[in-house]
Write a protein that holds these residues in place. Structure first.
Motif, PDB file in Angstrom:
ATOM      1  N   GLN A  15       8.395   4.689  18.948  1.00 39.26           N
ATOM      2  CA  GLN A  15       9.724   4.188  19.254  1.00 39.26           C
ATOM      3  C   GLN A  15       9.653   3.457  20.586  1.00 39.26           C
ATOM      4  N   GLY A  16      10.426   2.377  20.681  1.00 36.47           N
ATOM      5  CA  GLY A  16      10.479   1.618  21.918  1.00 36.47           C
ATOM      6  C   GLY A  16      11.021   2.468  23.054  1.00 36.47           C
ATOM      7  N   ASP A  22      14.411   1.175  18.641  1.00 36.55           N
ATOM      8  CA  ASP A  22      13.594   0.387  17.722  1.00 36.55           C
ATOM      9  C   ASP A  22      12.265   1.096  17.449  1.00 36.55           C
ATOM     10  N   TYR A  23      11.763   0.918  16.229  1.00 35.54           N
ATOM     11  CA  TYR A  23      10.488   1.498  15.838  1.00 35.54           C
ATOM     12  C   TYR A  23       9.463   0.400  15.658  1.00 35.54           C
ATOM     13  N   TYR A  24       8.209   0.744  15.982  1.00 36.86           N
ATOM     14  CA  TYR A  24       7.107  -0.203  15.868  1.00 36.86           C
ATOM     15  C   TYR A  24       5.927   0.470  15.185  1.00 36.86           C
ATOM     16  N   GLN A  25       5.134  -0.344  14.502  1.00 36.46           N
ATOM     17  CA  GLN A  25       3.911   0.145  13.876  1.00 36.46           C
ATOM     18  C   GLN A  25       2.815  -0.882  14.123  1.00 36.46           C
ATOM     19  N   PHE A  35       1.462  -5.901  12.574  1.00 38.06           N
ATOM     20  CA  PHE A  35       2.451  -5.374  13.510  1.00 38.06           C
ATOM     21  C   PHE A  35       3.803  -5.421  12.812  1.00 38.06           C
ATOM     22  N   ARG A  36       4.462  -4.254  12.711  1.00 40.92           N
ATOM     23  CA  ARG A  36       5.771  -4.174  12.052  1.00 40.92           C
ATOM     24  C   ARG A  36       6.790  -3.625  13.038  1.00 40.92           C
ATOM     25  N   TRP A  37       8.047  -4.067  12.889  1.00 38.48           N
ATOM     26  CA  TRP A  37       9.113  -3.573  13.750  1.00 38.48           C
ATOM     27  C   TRP A  37      10.389  -3.394  12.956  1.00 38.48           C
ATOM     28  N   LYS A  39      14.457  -2.838  13.869  1.00 33.02           N
ATOM     29  CA  LYS A  39      15.491  -2.855  14.908  1.00 33.02           C
ATOM     30  C   LYS A  39      16.544  -1.815  14.541  1.00 33.02           C
ATOM     31  N   GLU A  53       7.533  -8.320  10.281  1.00 31.49           N
ATOM     32  CA  GLU A  53       6.118  -8.038  10.115  1.00 31.49           C
ATOM     33  C   GLU A  53       5.326  -9.278  10.504  1.00 31.49           C
TER      34      GLU A  53
END
Length: 168
Positions: A15-16, A22-25, A35-37, A39, A53
């Motif tokens: 998580q940011g 926001d979540y990120y992978q 890279f995925r996000w 909001k 993505e």
């Protein structure tokens, strides 16, 4: 060698920093960096934001400063994963890598790494060899020639034999 590697080499999800939700992978596969996000916001202007993505080859990722951001992704990898990766390197590359940072110097000199390297080079590791490696270290054992190792194993056995008889 690439066929020995699993399809997913590394994955981290998070998580940011606050107050963001926001979540990120970050996903590294054998062929791509993804890279995925997502909001997550209560603010009306972001409610309709769709997940995103970005996919690149490894080479494209290294050249894409936007995707890389200001993160040193190697620093985020666990020691165990780095040791696994380092164990596939040539000896010259391990020596060069050890000079790049304190962390890599420690990993490149670690018994865990050299035990992996010895196991990859030797068909069998006898209990005597394992005991000798405990005494002298796996790195030293790797760089010691076979005749010297056999001599040291013999000395160790003799010392243990005389040690046992002196206690009787």
């Amino acid at each position: 060698m690439a066929s020995w590697l699993p399809e997913t080499l590394f994955e981290i999800v998070g998580q940011g920093p606050a107050p963001s939700k926001d979540y990120y992978q970050l996903l590294v596969t054998r062929s791509q960096v993804i890279f995925r996000w997502w909001k997550v916001s209560l603010r009306s202007e972001y409610r309709s934001a769709k997940p995103g993505e970005a996919k690149d080859t490894h080479e494209e990722f290294l050249e894409n400063s936007h995707l890389q951001g200001k993160f040193d992704f190697l620093e985020r990898l666990s020691d165990n994963l780095l040791l696994s990766i380092i164990s596939y390197l040539d000896l010259e590359d391990i020596a060069r890598l050890s000079q790049t940072s304190r962390r890599f110097a420690k990993l490149c000199m670690s018994d865990e790494l050299w035990e992996k390297i010895v196991h990859s080079c030797c068909d069998t590791i006898t209990p005597d060899m394992r005991a000798l490696a405990k005494d002298m270290g796996w790195r030293q054992m790797f760089f010691t020639n076979k005749l010297q190792l056999q001599r040291q194993i013999r000395k160790r056995k003799q010392k243990q034999g005389s040690h046992r008889t002196s206690h009787l």
